[in-house]
Motif scaffolding. Structure first.
Motif, short mmCIF file in Angstrom:
data_model
loop_
_atom_site.label_atom_id
_atom_site.label_comp_id
_atom_site.label_asym_id
_atom_site.label_seq_id
_atom_site.Cartn_x
_atom_site.Cartn_y
_atom_site.Cartn_z
N ALA A 149 1.06 -1.17 0.03
CA ALA A 149 -0.13 0.45 -0.20
C ALA A 149 1.18 1.75 0.08
CB ALA A 149 -0.86 0.12 0.97
N GLY A 150 1.88 0.73 0.28
CA GLY A 150 2.98 2.08 0.59
C GLY A 150 3.66 2.40 -0.33
N ALA A 151 3.60 1.31 -2.13
CA ALA A 151 4.30 1.22 -3.58
C ALA A 151 5.63 1.35 -2.48
CB ALA A 151 3.84 2.77 -3.55
N LEU A 152 6.14 0.54 -1.44
CA LEU A 152 7.43 -0.55 -1.49
C LEU A 152 7.71 -1.62 -2.28
CD1 LEU A 152 7.75 1.73 2.34
CD2 LEU A 152 8.49 2.60 0.10
N THR A 153 9.18 -1.68 -1.90
CA THR A 153 9.64 -3.15 -2.01
C THR A 153 10.24 -3.43 -1.16
OG1 THR A 153 11.39 -2.95 -3.12
CG2 THR A 153 9.73 -2.65 -5.16
N GLN A 154 10.36 -5.39 -1.15
CA GLN A 154 10.91 -5.73 0.35
C GLN A 154 12.29 -5.54 0.30
OE1 GLN A 154 10.62 -10.12 -0.51
NE2 GLN A 154 8.73 -9.72 -0.01
N ALA A 155 12.85 -4.92 -0.98
CA ALA A 155 14.31 -4.78 -1.13
C ALA A 155 14.51 -3.05 -0.19
CB ALA A 155 15.20 -4.15 -2.91
N VAL A 206 15.13 -0.54 6.91
CA VAL A 206 15.92 -1.02 8.58
C VAL A 206 17.07 -1.07 8.33
CG1 VAL A 206 14.23 -2.93 9.79
CG2 VAL A 206 12.81 -1.43 8.17
N GLY A 207 17.56 -1.75 7.36
CA GLY A 207 18.81 -2.26 7.89
C GLY A 207 19.24 -3.85 8.23
N VAL A 208 18.47 -4.36 7.13
CA VAL A 208 18.39 -5.48 7.03
C VAL A 208 18.36 -6.17 5.84
CG1 VAL A 208 17.29 -6.13 9.33
CG2 VAL A 208 16.08 -5.82 6.86
N THR A 209 18.69 -7.69 5.37
CA THR A 209 18.47 -8.21 4.03
C THR A 209 16.81 -8.53 3.74
OG1 THR A 209 18.46 -10.24 5.36
CG2 THR A 209 20.53 -9.36 4.47
#
Length: 383
Positions: free
Chosen positions: A21-27, A33-36
């Motif tokens: 909904a926020g138009a963000l990908t997992q990457a 957040v600072g993770v993989t």
């Protein structure tokens, strides 16, 4: 020593919905957040749960995605991502790799709440996927085709196919991407031009700007149009766009550049990718598009599957019957063919019989008399 209460998080299935909904990908979430990326995938599937500062950052990011008024443009989001990633890099330098993996991957301990995903039936899981993806997918498909009815039909056909292959789709890492690819393939099929209902164009958008943008999109080749919608409309990154369009990353990048150049040549105000993203979203949202209810889609999919199953069974039975009849009526030995007739030369022509002579008439009368009523029989004698 008292332990501070953990920051509450939404259920795993809600986390992914808020991210998209926020138009963000997992990457992008992983960078902020600072993770993989694999860690974010584990958080969204419910296998693991964040802890500590990463839990707070993740909860704050989901809260921002939940508020529509706080959504940022892609350009602003990119700047924020770089800043957050830079801060996360400094924090990661102060921890060892073993401690970081242990903190991210181990299940929560103590009074920290553990939210286990509810066990859903296949129909409930399908309905949840349909309610989450169908509205946005219809608008995306409209950008590809410019036809409202075709967009709805493509999405419904894609979900019907997904229900028929639900065991395969349910275990797919990205079920929404599976359905989206199926809908795009059906919408861009060249066979629609031969259908009578699609030979005439639909009414264009009412707004002049939306009409101009739609005209530009429809002039692009289908692969370019699909790449542009996936990257600048949906918000996928370049590798994901290349994978969904079945192209290499370099080919997808070239298609995207050429599509942007074609749009900017006709509409110079859309040369900025952020402005193009905004205008695509406005164009898709301005149309009143909606898909059928989920139970109806499942019902149509089941009826179509039953029809084709029965048709396949009937065809197989007919083929077996035809083969058995052929075997039963086929000859069991070789029968040479009859040679065609040929003219024979040297035979005298056939003539009609003439009257008997006196001697032949007397002989016939004698034979008839002695053979029928006389006591003497004609017996052949040796000469």
């Amino acid at each position: 020593m008292t332990q501070s209460p953990a920051t509450p998080l939404p259920p795993p299935e809600e986390r992914r919905r808020l991210r998209e909904a926020g138009a963000l990908t997992q990457a992008q979430v992983a960078a902020r957040v600072g993770v993989t990326r694999g860690t974010v995938r584990g958080w969204e599937s419910g296998r693991t749960s964040p802890r500590g500062r990463k839990r707070e950052a993740y909860a704050k990011l989901l809260a921002e995605c939940a508020a529509p008024a706080d959504r940022k443009l892609p350009a602003e989001r990119e700047v924020t991502e770089h800043q957050t990633a830079h801060q996360a890099a400094h924090q990661a330098e102060r921890q060892t790799e073993h401690e970081t993996e242990h903190q991210e991957e181990q299940p929560p301990l103590g009074p920290e709440p553990v939210v286990s995903p509810a066990i859903l039936t296949p129909a409930q899981a399908f309905d949840a996927l349909y309610a989450f993806c169908a509205p946005a997918l219809v608008r995306q498909t409209y950008l590809l085709t410019g036809r409202r009815e075709l967009a709805r039909e493509s999405v419904e056909r894609a979900f019907q196919l997904a229900w028929q292959r639900w065991p395969e789709v349910a275990v797919d890492p990205d079920p929404a991407g599976w359905v989206r690819a199926s809908a795009y393939e059906y919408a861009l099929s060249p066979w629609h031009r031969f259908r009578p209902r699609y030979r005439h164009p639909e009414p264009p958008p009412a707004d002049a700007g939306d009409r101009a943008l739609m005209d530009v999109l429809l002039t692009l080749p289908p692969p370019y149009r699909r790449t542009l919608v996936l990257y600048d409309g949906v918000g996928l990154d370049l590798p994901e766009t290349a994978a969904e369009t079945e192209a290499s990353t370099r080919a997808a990048a070239n298609r995207l550049l050429h599509a942007r150049e074609a749009v900017a040549e006709r509409l110079p105000e859309l040369s900025d990718p952020a402005e193009l993203h905004r205008r695509l979203a406005e164009l898709a949202s301005a149309q009143r598009l909606g898909a059928a209810e989920s139970p109806e889609v499942r019902g149509v999919g089941e009826r179509r599957a039953h029809f084709w199953t029965r048709a396949a069974i009937a065809f197989t039975v007919a083929l077996i019957g035809t083969t058995a009849l052929t075997v039963w009526t086929a000859p069991t030995r070789y029968e040479p063919p009859v040679a065609p007739g040929a003219d024979i030369r040297g035979v005298p022509p056939r003539v009609a019989p003439g009257p008997l002579s006196q001697a032949e008439a007397e002989l016939r009368a004698k034979l008839r008399k002695e053979t029928v009523s006389g006591p003497v029989r004609l017996v052949p004698q040796a000469g």
